[in-house]
Design a protein around this motif. Structure first.
Motif, PDB file in Angstrom:
ATOM      1  N   ILE A 186     -66.600 -48.728 -13.707  1.00 40.98           N
ATOM      2  CA  ILE A 186     -67.569 -47.707 -13.287  1.00 40.98           C
ATOM      3  C   ILE A 186     -68.219 -48.105 -11.965  1.00 40.98           C
ATOM      4  O   ILE A 186     -68.767 -49.201 -11.824  1.00 40.98           O
ATOM      5  CB  ILE A 186     -68.635 -47.497 -14.375  1.00 40.98           C
ATOM      6  N   ALA A 187     -68.169 -47.202 -10.995  1.00 36.70           N
ATOM      7  CA  ALA A 187     -68.697 -47.459  -9.653  1.00 36.70           C
ATOM      8  C   ALA A 187     -70.163 -47.039  -9.555  1.00 36.70           C
ATOM      9  O   ALA A 187     -70.678 -46.299 -10.399  1.00 36.70           O
ATOM     10  CB  ALA A 187     -67.859 -46.723  -8.616  1.00 36.70           C
ATOM     11  N   PHE A 188     -70.814 -47.515  -8.504  1.00 35.18           N
ATOM     12  CA  PHE A 188     -72.214 -47.160  -8.217  1.00 35.18           C
ATOM     13  C   PHE A 188     -72.295 -46.592  -6.811  1.00 35.18           C
ATOM     14  O   PHE A 188     -71.768 -47.184  -5.855  1.00 35.18           O
ATOM     15  CB  PHE A 188     -73.106 -48.401  -8.328  1.00 35.18           C
ATOM     16  N   ALA A 189     -72.964 -45.456  -6.656  1.00 32.17           N
ATOM     17  CA  ALA A 189     -73.196 -44.869  -5.334  1.00 32.17           C
ATOM     18  C   ALA A 189     -74.694 -44.697  -5.137  1.00 32.17           C
ATOM     19  O   ALA A 189     -75.349 -43.954  -5.870  1.00 32.17           O
ATOM     20  CB  ALA A 189     -72.488 -43.520  -5.213  1.00 32.17           C
ATOM     21  N   GLY A 190     -75.246 -45.396  -4.162  1.00 30.53           N
ATOM     22  CA  GLY A 190     -76.679 -45.327  -3.914  1.00 30.53           C
ATOM     23  C   GLY A 190     -77.153 -46.578  -3.215  1.00 30.53           C
ATOM     24  O   GLY A 190     -76.369 -47.316  -2.630  1.00 30.53           O
ATOM     25  N   VAL A 191     -78.441 -46.802  -3.275  1.00 28.45           N
ATOM     26  CA  VAL A 191     -79.011 -48.015  -2.697  1.00 28.45           C
ATOM     27  C   VAL A 191     -80.285 -48.310  -3.459  1.00 28.45           C
ATOM     28  O   VAL A 191     -81.009 -47.393  -3.862  1.00 28.45           O
ATOM     29  CB  VAL A 191     -79.293 -47.843  -1.181  1.00 28.45           C
ATOM     30  N   ASP A 192     -80.544 -49.570  -3.704  1.00 26.50           N
ATOM     31  CA  ASP A 192     -81.737 -49.946  -4.468  1.00 26.50           C
ATOM     32  C   ASP A 192     -82.709 -50.696  -3.577  1.00 26.50           C
ATOM     33  O   ASP A 192     -83.331 -51.663  -3.991  1.00 26.50           O
ATOM     34  CB  ASP A 192     -81.336 -50.814  -5.664  1.00 26.50           C
ATOM     35  N   ALA A 242     -64.880 -43.587 -13.123  1.00 30.45           N
ATOM     36  CA  ALA A 242     -66.200 -42.979 -13.322  1.00 30.45           C
ATOM     37  C   ALA A 242     -67.176 -43.533 -12.303  1.00 30.45           C
ATOM     38  O   ALA A 242     -67.028 -44.672 -11.837  1.00 30.45           O
ATOM     39  CB  ALA A 242     -66.692 -43.231 -14.743  1.00 30.45           C
ATOM     40  N   ILE A 243     -68.195 -42.737 -11.975  1.00 33.48           N
ATOM     41  CA  ILE A 243     -69.175 -43.113 -10.952  1.00 33.48           C
ATOM     42  C   ILE A 243     -70.583 -42.795 -11.463  1.00 33.48           C
ATOM     43  O   ILE A 243     -70.821 -41.700 -12.004  1.00 33.48           O
ATOM     44  CB  ILE A 243     -68.942 -42.340  -9.640  1.00 33.48           C
ATOM     45  N   PHE A 244     -71.499 -43.731 -11.266  1.00 35.54           N
ATOM     46  CA  PHE A 244     -72.915 -43.452 -11.494  1.00 35.54           C
ATOM     47  C   PHE A 244     -73.554 -43.227 -10.139  1.00 35.54           C
ATOM     48  O   PHE A 244     -73.606 -44.124  -9.295  1.00 35.54           O
ATOM     49  CB  PHE A 244     -73.595 -44.612 -12.220  1.00 35.54           C
ATOM     50  N   ALA A 245     -74.034 -41.998  -9.902  1.00 36.59           N
ATOM     51  CA  ALA A 245     -74.723 -41.655  -8.653  1.00 36.59           C
ATOM     52  C   ALA A 245     -76.219 -41.854  -8.870  1.00 36.59           C
ATOM     53  O   ALA A 245     -76.787 -41.348  -9.841  1.00 36.59           O
ATOM     54  CB  ALA A 245     -74.419 -40.219  -8.265  1.00 36.59           C
ATOM     55  N   ALA A 246     -76.877 -42.573  -7.959  1.00 33.22           N
ATOM     56  CA  ALA A 246     -78.275 -42.949  -8.142  1.00 33.22           C
ATOM     57  C   ALA A 246     -79.249 -41.779  -8.042  1.00 33.22           C
ATOM     58  O   ALA A 246     -80.415 -41.931  -8.392  1.00 33.22           O
ATOM     59  CB  ALA A 246     -78.664 -44.031  -7.134  1.00 33.22           C
ATOM     60  N   SER A 247     -78.802 -40.615  -7.589  1.00 35.12           N
ATOM     61  CA  SER A 247     -79.645 -39.417  -7.579  1.00 35.12           C
ATOM     62  C   SER A 247     -78.761 -38.191  -7.713  1.00 35.12           C
ATOM     63  O   SER A 247     -77.557 -38.243  -7.435  1.00 35.12           O
ATOM     64  CB  SER A 247     -80.474 -39.331  -6.293  1.00 35.12           C
ATOM     65  N   ASP A 248     -79.358 -37.073  -8.120  1.00 36.89           N
ATOM     66  CA  ASP A 248     -78.598 -35.830  -8.230  1.00 36.89           C
ATOM     67  C   ASP A 248     -78.083 -35.368  -6.874  1.00 36.89           C
ATOM     68  O   ASP A 248     -76.987 -34.816  -6.772  1.00 36.89           O
ATOM     69  CB  ASP A 248     -79.473 -34.733  -8.834  1.00 36.89           C
ATOM     70  N   GLN A 249     -78.878 -35.580  -5.820  1.00 34.96           N
ATOM     71  CA  GLN A 249     -78.408 -35.182  -4.498  1.00 34.96           C
ATOM     72  C   GLN A 249     -77.154 -35.961  -4.111  1.00 34.96           C
ATOM     73  O   GLN A 249     -76.206 -35.395  -3.563  1.00 34.96           O
ATOM     74  CB  GLN A 249     -79.500 -35.402  -3.452  1.00 34.96           C
ATOM     75  N   ILE A 250     -77.160 -37.253  -4.396  1.00 31.94           N
ATOM     76  CA  ILE A 250     -75.949 -38.054  -4.151  1.00 31.94           C
ATOM     77  C   ILE A 250     -74.810 -37.503  -4.998  1.00 31.94           C
ATOM     78  O   ILE A 250     -73.678 -37.339  -4.523  1.00 31.94           O
ATOM     79  CB  ILE A 250     -76.195 -39.542  -4.483  1.00 31.94           C
ATOM     80  N   GLY A 251     -75.095 -37.181  -6.264  1.00 27.26           N
ATOM     81  CA  GLY A 251     -74.064 -36.673  -7.158  1.00 27.26           C
ATOM     82  C   GLY A 251     -73.460 -35.369  -6.679  1.00 27.26           C
ATOM     83  O   GLY A 251     -72.237 -35.181  -6.728  1.00 27.26           O
ATOM     84  N   ILE A 252     -74.292 -34.459  -6.193  1.00 26.92           N
ATOM     85  CA  ILE A 252     -73.792 -33.157  -5.723  1.00 26.92           C
ATOM     86  C   ILE A 252     -72.935 -33.335  -4.472  1.00 26.92           C
ATOM     87  O   ILE A 252     -71.864 -32.733  -4.335  1.00 26.92           O
ATOM     88  CB  ILE A 252     -74.968 -32.198  -5.464  1.00 26.92           C
ATOM     89  N   GLY A 253     -73.403 -34.174  -3.537  1.00 27.92           N
ATOM     90  CA  GLY A 253     -72.596 -34.454  -2.347  1.00 27.92           C
ATOM     91  C   GLY A 253     -71.293 -35.139  -2.704  1.00 27.92           C
ATOM     92  O   GLY A 253     -70.237 -34.874  -2.102  1.00 27.92           O
TER      93      GLY A 253
END
Length: 337
Positions: A186-192, A242-253
């Protein structure tokens, strides 16, 4: 005939036109503290209408001893999450007879400290900040003795209350849901960079399942950031399942980029995101998301300002996993928050 004034009419102008003192004008406009005869009241109100006089909110707040304005600092009012939370705060404030004044504190014109000074000059009864507040800014707020509620930024600073969600736990539960489908890598898209725990939650869930961490793509919390992440994922030739997007905006893009690249969601790649904005329900496929309880956050924030001594200094709320199609589950139109 009353000649229109070239400047904004003042209380003194109302007093002159109605033939009463400025004190009587004040009593009429503030409904006290002293009684005014019906005749004098009618004269004052007639003068107000004739001149188009509008009472100064800050002056009225001072005369009453408390303000009816609540200030709110927002990073970007175009952001759907910020807009939705601002709407919820505005409704919560309105239900209690207060007015919300929203300031976009990332407009490149004034510093956040300057915005705080401007809000203090308007005699606001308290401040709700979605923006991160520095130590220097907290000192400034303290000097104004301004009650402050920090949204989704936990703090034990005296004079502030923190209201928000457990990002780490919410992210962990979202990723565990993907793991429950049997997905691996499972991948991660975002920044912490804010240290709010979304990335840590992803890591917690994957490592607890004795799986290696999937690809990590750092990107901004925006539609453009999500799209860019979706175009970069699988650059090594192996697309994550599978990918976990750190926000819905990231997920939609992200969904837009995956569709453009010819991937089926969730057939080829499953996606789960975070926040619970309304737009997540209308993406294709609709996004499964760890939703923040925005109405509850808004109500707690407003009530914290108005009943400062009755609430704890830190309130942490759980997220709710809203199941839709993007993760691979069948979906029957679960309502958006």
């Amino acid at each position: 005939m009353v000649q229109p004034l070239r400047r904004a009419p003042t209380r003194a102008d109302v007093a002159r036109l109605s033939g009463v003192s400025t004190a009587v004008v004040s009593y009429v406009l503030n409904d006290g503290p002293k009684a005014v005869s019906p005749a004098a009241k009618d004269k004052v109100l007639a003068a107000v209408r004739a001149l188009g006089y509008r009472p100064n909110a800050a002056a009225r707040a001072l005369s009453k001893g408390s303000a009816d304005l609540i200030g709110m600092l927002v990073g970007d009012t175009r952001n759907p999450f910020s807009a939705q939370l601002s709407y919820s705060v505005d409704k919560a404030a309105g239900d209690l007879g207060r007015t919300l004044l929203v300031v976009n504190s990332e407009n490149g014109v004034a510093t956040q400290s300057e915005h705080i000074r401007e809000l203090a000059a308007r005699q606001i009864s308290g401040l709700i900040s979605m923006r991160r507040v520095s130590g220097e800014e907290l000192d400034l707020l303290s000097s104004f003795r301004m009650p402050t509620v920090l949204v989704n930024q936990m703090s034990s600073t005296p004079g502030t209350t923190s209201v928000g969600v457990d990002y780490r736990e919410g992210a962990r539960r979202a990723v565990e849901h993907l793991l429950g489908h049997g997905y691996q890598g499972i991948a991660f898209a975002g920044v912490d960079d804010a240290g709010d725990g979304r990335e840590r939650g992803w890591m917690d869930a994957v490592t607890a399942a004795d799986q290696p961490l999937g690809e990590r793509v750092e990107t901004t919390y925006s539609l453009r950031g999500g799209y860019a992440a979706g175009m970069r994922l699988g650059a090594d030739g192996v697309m994550p399942r599978a990918i976990f997007a750190a926000s819905d905006q990231i997920g939609i893009g992200l969904l837009a980029a995956l569709h453009e690249r010819g991937f089926d969601v969730p057939g080829d790649v499953a996606v789960v995101s975070f926040d619970g904005i309304r737009e997540a329900e209308y993406s294709w496929p609709p996004l499964t998301t760890a939703a923040q309880p925005l109405v509850q956050i808004a109500e707690l924030a407003v009530n914290a300002l108005l009943d400062w001594d009755d609430l704890p200094r830190s309130v942490v709320l759980p997220t709710e996993l809203i199941i839709r199609r993007s993760c691979g589950c069948s979906w029957r139109g679960a309502p958006a928050l």
